[in-house]
Write an enzyme that holds these catalytic residues in place. Structure first.
Site, PDB file in Angstrom:
ATOM      1  N   ARG A  15       0.843  -1.206   0.000  1.00  0.00           N
ATOM      2  CA  ARG A  15       0.000   0.000   0.000  1.00  0.00           C
ATOM      3  C   ARG A  15       0.877   1.254   0.000  1.00  0.00           C
ATOM      4  O   ARG A  15       2.098   1.166   0.123  1.00  0.00           O
ATOM      5  CB  ARG A  15      -0.911   0.016   1.228  1.00  0.00           C
ATOM      6  CG  ARG A  15      -0.147  -0.052   2.560  1.00  0.00           C
ATOM      7  CD  ARG A  15      -1.069  -0.217   3.746  1.00  0.00           C
ATOM      8  NE  ARG A  15      -1.804  -1.465   3.680  1.00  0.00           N
ATOM      9  CZ  ARG A  15      -1.310  -2.655   4.059  1.00  0.00           C
ATOM     10  NH1 ARG A  15      -0.071  -2.738   4.524  1.00  0.00           N
ATOM     11  NH2 ARG A  15      -2.026  -3.744   3.965  1.00  0.00           N
ATOM     12  N   ASP A  62       8.985 -10.869   6.794  1.00  0.00           N
ATOM     13  CA  ASP A  62       9.259 -10.006   7.935  1.00  0.00           C
ATOM     14  C   ASP A  62      10.686  -9.510   7.751  1.00  0.00           C
ATOM     15  O   ASP A  62      11.644 -10.275   7.933  1.00  0.00           O
ATOM     16  CB  ASP A  62       9.114 -10.787   9.238  1.00  0.00           C
ATOM     17  CG  ASP A  62       9.443  -9.967  10.475  1.00  0.00           C
ATOM     18  OD1 ASP A  62       9.902  -8.813  10.326  1.00  0.00           O
ATOM     19  OD2 ASP A  62       9.272 -10.487  11.599  1.00  0.00           O
ATOM     20  N   TYR A 153      10.987   6.783  15.581  1.00  0.00           N
ATOM     21  CA  TYR A 153      10.893   6.917  14.121  1.00  0.00           C
ATOM     22  C   TYR A 153      11.951   7.879  13.591  1.00  0.00           C
ATOM     23  O   TYR A 153      12.617   7.597  12.584  1.00  0.00           O
ATOM     24  CB  TYR A 153       9.487   7.406  13.775  1.00  0.00           C
ATOM     25  CG  TYR A 153       9.146   7.451  12.304  1.00  0.00           C
ATOM     26  CD1 TYR A 153       8.795   6.287  11.620  1.00  0.00           C
ATOM     27  CD2 TYR A 153       9.127   8.658  11.612  1.00  0.00           C
ATOM     28  CE1 TYR A 153       8.447   6.337  10.277  1.00  0.00           C
ATOM     29  CE2 TYR A 153       8.778   8.711  10.274  1.00  0.00           C
ATOM     30  CZ  TYR A 153       8.444   7.552   9.611  1.00  0.00           C
ATOM     31  OH  TYR A 153       8.090   7.598   8.279  1.00  0.00           O
ATOM     32  N   LYS A 157      14.929   6.935  10.994  1.00  0.00           N
ATOM     33  CA  LYS A 157      15.045   7.585   9.691  1.00  0.00           C
ATOM     34  C   LYS A 157      16.369   8.335   9.550  1.00  0.00           C
ATOM     35  O   LYS A 157      16.943   8.394   8.457  1.00  0.00           O
ATOM     36  CB  LYS A 157      13.859   8.524   9.479  1.00  0.00           C
ATOM     37  CG  LYS A 157      12.520   7.805   9.314  1.00  0.00           C
ATOM     38  CD  LYS A 157      12.552   6.766   8.205  1.00  0.00           C
ATOM     39  CE  LYS A 157      11.169   6.269   7.830  1.00  0.00           C
ATOM     40  NZ  LYS A 157      11.221   5.229   6.762  1.00  0.00           N
TER      41      LYS A 157
END
Length: 252
Positions: A15, A62, A153, A157
């Site tokens: 997606r 995974d 996060y 990143k």
């Protein structure tokens, strides 16, 4: 394009940015392995590619599990051909302020983003070096520069940016370029989930974000896919070790 169709691997391909990237690379002539944690969830992306005349394979993996990564890459090589393009897009969010963030929230995000990119890159790089040609694109984010409630996060990143630059140094001599794309606000299920988490209407969130973006709109998955398509092309053969912010303006 060589006589043999080149194979691209897109993680998190079920997606959002991953699906848009898989579709774009297929239109550009690549056979595409659409990878996600749930193989069945990749069906729509694969069907979209097939309907447009492309070749695609749904692969459940995974990315944080070494054995599953190695098995998935071996399957891709056997069924589609040696993979020479890798888009490390798989990601999750477990947002919270630092004092509320649990150990599992930190570990899960770091595992998928950083460990996942490491394992996938290590598994695929040998096909690239054997071919003397390859492209790796890692998905970073404007959050790498800091974002409230995203210590995990943001760290992941930012880590991907250092990972990108190091791989560019190591793999360049083998004809492999490695770059990162750092999206700004992009309309995806993930950003919708963020809106829900903080109790904000998603349409209102998009409108507020657009007012702060110089081009006066939020991003679409196709915006990111287009940049990735350039980075894996022959035209980008002298671009490596770069982090490209795709955020609608100069301020991330």
């Amino acid at each position: 394009m060589t006589e043999r169709q080149r194979v691209a691997v897109v993680t998190g391909g079920a997606r959002g940015i991953g699906a848009a990237t898989a579709a774009r690379l297929a239109r550009d002539g690549f056979a595409v392995a659409v990878c996600d944690l749930d193989e069945a969830a990749c069906a729509a992306t694969v069907e979209r590619i097939a309907a447009d005349g492309g070749r695609a394979l749904a692969v459940g993996v995974d990315v944080a599990d070494r054995e599953r990564v190695e098995a998935a890459v071996a399957r891709i090589a056997a069924e589609l051909g040696p993979p020479v393009v890798l888009v490390n897009n798989a990601g999750i969010i477990r947002d919270n302020l630092l004092f509320r963030m649990g150990d599992d929230d930190w570990d899960a995000v770091i595992a998928v983003h950083l460990r996942g990119a490491f394992l996938m890159s290590r598994a695929v790089q040998r096909y690239m070096t054997d071919a003397g040609w390859g492209r790796v694109v890692n998905l970073s984010s404007t959050s790498a520069l800091g974002n409230r409630g995203q210590a995990n996060y943001s760290a992941a990143k930012a880590g991907l940016q250092g990972f990108t630059k190091t791989l560019a140094v190591e793999l360049g001599r083998f004809g492999v370029t490695v770059n990162a794309v750092a999206p700004g606000f992009v309309v995806t299920e993930m950003t919708a989930a963020t809106a829900e988490r903080i109790g904000v209407d998603f349409e209102e969130m998009q409108a507020a974000a657009a007012r702060e973006i110089p081009v006066r709109r939020v991003g679409r998955p196709e915006d990111i896919a287009g940049t990735i398509a350039f980075l894996v092309s022959e035209d980008a053969s002298f671009v490596s070790g770069q982090v490209i912010y795709v955020a609608g303006g100069p301020k991330a």
